[in-house]
Write an enzyme that holds these catalytic residues in place. Structure first.
Site, PDB file in Angstrom:
ATOM      1  N   ASP A 126       0.848  -1.778   0.148  1.00  0.00           N
ATOM      2  CA  ASP A 126       0.160  -0.090   0.324  1.00  0.00           C
ATOM      3  C   ASP A 126       0.854   1.694   0.276  1.00  0.00           C
ATOM      4  O   ASP A 126       2.173   1.100  -0.262  1.00  0.00           O
ATOM      5  CB  ASP A 126      -0.614   0.082   1.440  1.00  0.00           C
ATOM      6  CG  ASP A 126      -2.565   1.096   0.922  1.00  0.00           C
ATOM      7  OD1 ASP A 126      -2.657   1.280   0.157  1.00  0.00           O
ATOM      8  OD2 ASP A 126      -3.177   0.288   1.550  1.00  0.00           O
ATOM      9  N   TRP A 160      -2.528   3.684  -5.943  1.00  0.00           N
ATOM     10  CA  TRP A 160      -4.111   4.039  -5.948  1.00  0.00           C
ATOM     11  C   TRP A 160      -4.120   4.798  -7.469  1.00  0.00           C
ATOM     12  O   TRP A 160      -4.951   5.827  -7.577  1.00  0.00           O
ATOM     13  CB  TRP A 160      -4.870   4.670  -5.059  1.00  0.00           C
ATOM     14  CG  TRP A 160      -4.005   4.407  -3.996  1.00  0.00           C
ATOM     15  CD1 TRP A 160      -4.701   2.863  -3.114  1.00  0.00           C
ATOM     16  CD2 TRP A 160      -3.846   4.966  -3.005  1.00  0.00           C
ATOM     17  NE1 TRP A 160      -4.413   3.084  -1.468  1.00  0.00           N
ATOM     18  CE2 TRP A 160      -3.390   4.512  -1.426  1.00  0.00           C
ATOM     19  CE3 TRP A 160      -3.023   5.895  -2.766  1.00  0.00           C
ATOM     20  CZ2 TRP A 160      -3.424   4.581  -0.041  1.00  0.00           C
ATOM     21  CZ3 TRP A 160      -2.923   6.727  -1.076  1.00  0.00           C
ATOM     22  CH2 TRP A 160      -2.637   6.130   0.159  1.00  0.00           C
ATOM     23  N   GLY A 161      -3.155   4.464  -7.938  1.00  0.00           N
ATOM     24  CA  GLY A 161      -3.556   5.145  -9.584  1.00  0.00           C
ATOM     25  C   GLY A 161      -1.835   6.323  -9.755  1.00  0.00           C
ATOM     26  O   GLY A 161      -2.323   7.336 -10.470  1.00  0.00           O
ATOM     27  N   ASP A 182      -9.830   3.459  -3.008  1.00  0.00           N
ATOM     28  CA  ASP A 182     -11.107   2.723  -3.255  1.00  0.00           C
ATOM     29  C   ASP A 182     -11.959   2.484  -3.406  1.00  0.00           C
ATOM     30  O   ASP A 182     -12.819   3.480  -3.983  1.00  0.00           O
ATOM     31  CB  ASP A 182     -10.796   2.594  -1.503  1.00  0.00           C
ATOM     32  CG  ASP A 182      -9.563   2.753  -1.059  1.00  0.00           C
ATOM     33  OD1 ASP A 182      -8.500   2.206  -1.729  1.00  0.00           O
ATOM     34  OD2 ASP A 182      -9.640   2.070   0.103  1.00  0.00           O
TER      35      ASP A 182
END
Ligand code: GAL
Length: 388
Positions: A126, A160-161, A182
């Site tokens: 993450d 997350w791009g 998300d």
């Protein structure tokens, strides 16, 4: 090659967030086998955030939460492996994970060795509490650490791009990369995430896939992520997640886009509709197609500009056709063949088989025209046939 096709499995986050423990994981592993998920291809069982103690031990090592996982993570991994499944875990490239647990910044090699000693087959990594702006190097660092363990570990980037990750995830050893924020268990979220990646799918290919986030299909408003959702919060107990049609739209779109398929619902309590969807062999075959070609998006959609109509060229010479209706009313969706390079005068047309019903719908000349229910989709396996 690892991740020859998009990785498939289950992840604890969407439904359970922090409420995870050994018993849940064992029961989930059992169900993945008894419900036929494993044999359908869902092989990775992944524990997301919140699995560890809040502090590292005196040697600086990550330790499993002693209440949630009293026998440690190797014991869990061994159980999962004994069921013929693969095992995945989670860390983060920052100072803390998103939920505030110890993360791997500055501990990459120690943590990679720990994860390898547990016996993981996938690491989701993450992006929270990240001290530098250099996302790429943070991911490269963990990839180097994982590779030196000598173990085959799918490296699942989750930034997350950010920083156009689709352009470099493959270079830093990634096997899949989250390209979006998300997902939430509602139709708006499904539309937003999938629409955002249409232009980027050319980067997604065997060995490293664009991941538009884990599935919400079958959650029906019951998961912990639903409580982060403004719609859910205003509707309170009435909130039911998506309709079966919306989940069909979601799952089929992820299949057309060759996104990894990580189930997010509680597989111990799947409805018949959820099971039928997640186990649909034709859709899974479209997702797992070895060529993993991104679809052609059909621009000319006769005024229904917000709808997605797409055609995916499959390895065996057939085509997957998807018609996705975002409107609140039933529509007639049209695939004009000239938009996919098929000249109407060439003497060829498409013959369609519905992937949901298995019905052969025959040959359609010049264009494919089908009714699509509101917030639902039609998906076909089509073949090119000579018509004169
Ligand atoms: C988010 C991530 C989610 C989940 C969560 C855990 O950043 O996108 O998929 O892993 O963190 O805290």
């Amino acid at each position: 090659m690892l991740a020859k096709t998009p990785p498939m499995g289950w992840n604890s986050w969407n439904t359970f967030t922090k409420d995870i423990n050994e018993q849940l994981i064992f029961e989930t592993a059992d169900k993945m086998v008894s419900e036929g998920l494993r044999d359908a291809g869902y092989e990775y069982l992944v524990i997301d955030d919140c699995w560890s103690e809040r502090q590292r031990d005196e040697n600086g090592q990550l330790v499993a939460d002693h209440i949630k996982f009293p026998h440690g993570m190797k014991y869990v991994a061994d159980y999962v492996h004994s069921k013929g499944l693969k095992f995945g875990m989670y860390s983060c490239c920052g100072l803390m994970t998103c939920a505030g647990y110890p993360a791997s910044f500055g501990h990459e090699f120690d943590d990679a060795n720990y994860f390898a000693s547990v016996g993981i087959d996938l690491l989701k990594y993450d992006n929270c509490y990240h001290p530098s702006s250099e996302s790429k190097l943070s991911y490269a660092r963990m990839a180097l650490a994982l590779r030196q363990t000598g173990r085959d570990i799918i490296f699942s980037l989750c930034n997350w791009g950010n920083a156009e990750v689709w352009k470099w995830a493959r270079s830093v050893g990634g096997h899949m990369y989250r390209s979006t924020g998300d997902i939430m268990d509602n139709f708006e979220s499904i539309k937003k995430l999938s629409n955002s990646q249409k232009e980027n799918l050319g980067y997604s290919a065997p060995g490293c896939f664009n991941d538009i986030d884990m599935l919400v299909a079958g959650m029906s408003g019951t998961g912990n992520i639903s409580t982060f959702d403004p719609v859910a919060m205003t509707n309170g107990a009435e909130y039911k997640g998506c309709t079966d049609g919306e989940y069909r739209y979601h799952f089929a779109m992820w299949c057309m886009f060759s996104s990894p398929l990580m189930i997010g619902c509680d597989v111990r309590n799947m409805s018949p509709a959820t099971k039928a969807l997640l186990l649909n062999k034709e859709l899974i075959a479209i997702n797992q197609d070895e060529d993993a070609r991104p679809p052609i998006f059909i621009a000319d959609n006769h005024g229904l500009h917000d709808n997605t109509i797409c055609v995916k060229f499959l390895a065996d010479g057939t085509y997957a056709v998807g018609m996705f209706n975002v409107y609140d009313r039933k529509v007639t969706a049209i695939l004009p063949y000239y938009e996919m390079g098929l000249d109407p005068l060439c003497g060829y047309a498409l013959e369609y088989t519905d992937v949901f019903t298995g019905e052969n719908l025959g040959v359609r000349r010049d264009y494919g025209m089908f009714e699509v229910e509101p917030h639902d989709c039609r998906v076909f396996r089509a073949r090119l046939v000579k018509v004169k």
